[in-house]
Design a protein around this motif. Sequence first.
Motif, short mmCIF file in Angstrom:
data_model
loop_
_atom_site.label_atom_id
_atom_site.label_comp_id
_atom_site.label_asym_id
_atom_site.label_seq_id
_atom_site.Cartn_x
_atom_site.Cartn_y
_atom_site.Cartn_z
N LYS A 1 3.25 -2.34 4.15
CA LYS A 1 2.47 -3.57 4.27
C LYS A 1 2.50 -3.99 5.74
O LYS A 1 3.57 -4.15 6.32
CB LYS A 1 3.04 -4.68 3.40
CG LYS A 1 2.22 -5.97 3.48
CD LYS A 1 2.61 -6.98 2.40
CE LYS A 1 4.02 -7.46 2.54
NZ LYS A 1 4.32 -8.53 1.55
N GLU B 1 0.84 -1.20 0.00
CA GLU B 1 0.00 0.00 0.00
C GLU B 1 0.88 1.26 0.00
O GLU B 1 2.05 1.23 0.37
CB GLU B 1 -0.91 0.03 1.23
CG GLU B 1 -1.86 -1.15 1.34
CD GLU B 1 -2.67 -1.13 2.62
OE1 GLU B 1 -2.28 -0.34 3.54
OE2 GLU B 1 -3.66 -1.86 2.73
N LYS B 2 0.26 2.37 -0.44
CA LYS B 2 0.90 3.69 -0.36
C LYS B 2 2.27 3.70 -1.03
O LYS B 2 3.30 3.98 -0.42
CB LYS B 2 1.02 4.14 1.10
CG LYS B 2 -0.30 4.25 1.82
CD LYS B 2 -0.11 4.68 3.27
CE LYS B 2 -1.44 4.78 4.00
NZ LYS B 2 -1.27 5.16 5.43
#
Length: 340
Positions: free
Chosen positions: A323, A285-286
Amino acid sequence: MIHVKKIVLLLCTLFVVGGFIACGSGADDDNNPQNSETKYTVSYQSAYGSVSRITVKENTVLTEAELPNLPSDSAKFVGWYDGETLAVAGTYTVTKNVTLVAKWIPYRTISYSTSYVSTPGNAKVPEGTVLTETELPNLSSDSAKFAGWYDGDTLAVAGTYTVTKDVTLVAKWLPYYTIYYSTPYGTKPENAKVPEGTVLTSEHLPELPPADEGYIFAYWYIYKDGTEIELLPGSYTVTSDERLSSKWVKNSSITVELHEDDTEIFITTTQNGNSWTLTAETGFEKYVWRVDGTVQTETGNILTLDTASWARGVYEVSVEAEKGGEFYSARAYITVGGNE
């Protein structure tokens, strides 16, 4: 007969008594305080001009009329002094015979000398004057750049330079030199005219766009004594006319080296002409991508870069992703360069 003698004697008596009375009256007038005011003489001493002395009553406060401002072409009048004390109109009080001495500051002449344009007219200022931009005028010429007024080896700076003598200020000039550009590809930049001593910046060393022939611009260089010298911003000083040549490299000479900081995330690369696609593993993510520390707009796991216009050098591409509350990162190095 006897009566006449008595009359004469009476008149003499009255005359004598009257005389004593008159004398007594005169003594009283002399003791009158109104007629005993103390007066002092104020004298003046000056190297220029003259003022007549005056007599004033004790405790007289002198006015501007009694402390006149004196004019002179040789010096500037500063004021009247009683010893070390400045006699100020409306304040200075006469309590004695006094000689007031005029204080003067001599005028100094500023002359100018210049090799270009018209020479400014001489200026006359009091000694101790700090010169302003008015006395230190900026000059302009198409043949050279004005670099300031000098008293010998000293630069006369407005707001700092103090006149202590008659002085001749000499204008310093820096000759202009021309920078000529030469390039086999793209559009040649306009020639530039710069003053001697100019240190070349990125403005003088412009990047050129990729050429249709498959080359990308690398750098500007000059030949000195048969040696090619690469020009970097801030590294070269102009002392004569200069001819700059452009260096180009083949656009195909681009390599990518991968470097994984963590074993949890990896990058793969693919090339499509002048474009490189870097793909980070999914499941994170991100995503944050950076090229040489600059954050990119892409927030997914895929970053596409058009390297066609990149100059020769090594560029760091990094990705960071999250993560399970942990952050992971990986890097790739894109090297632009190769055969000419």
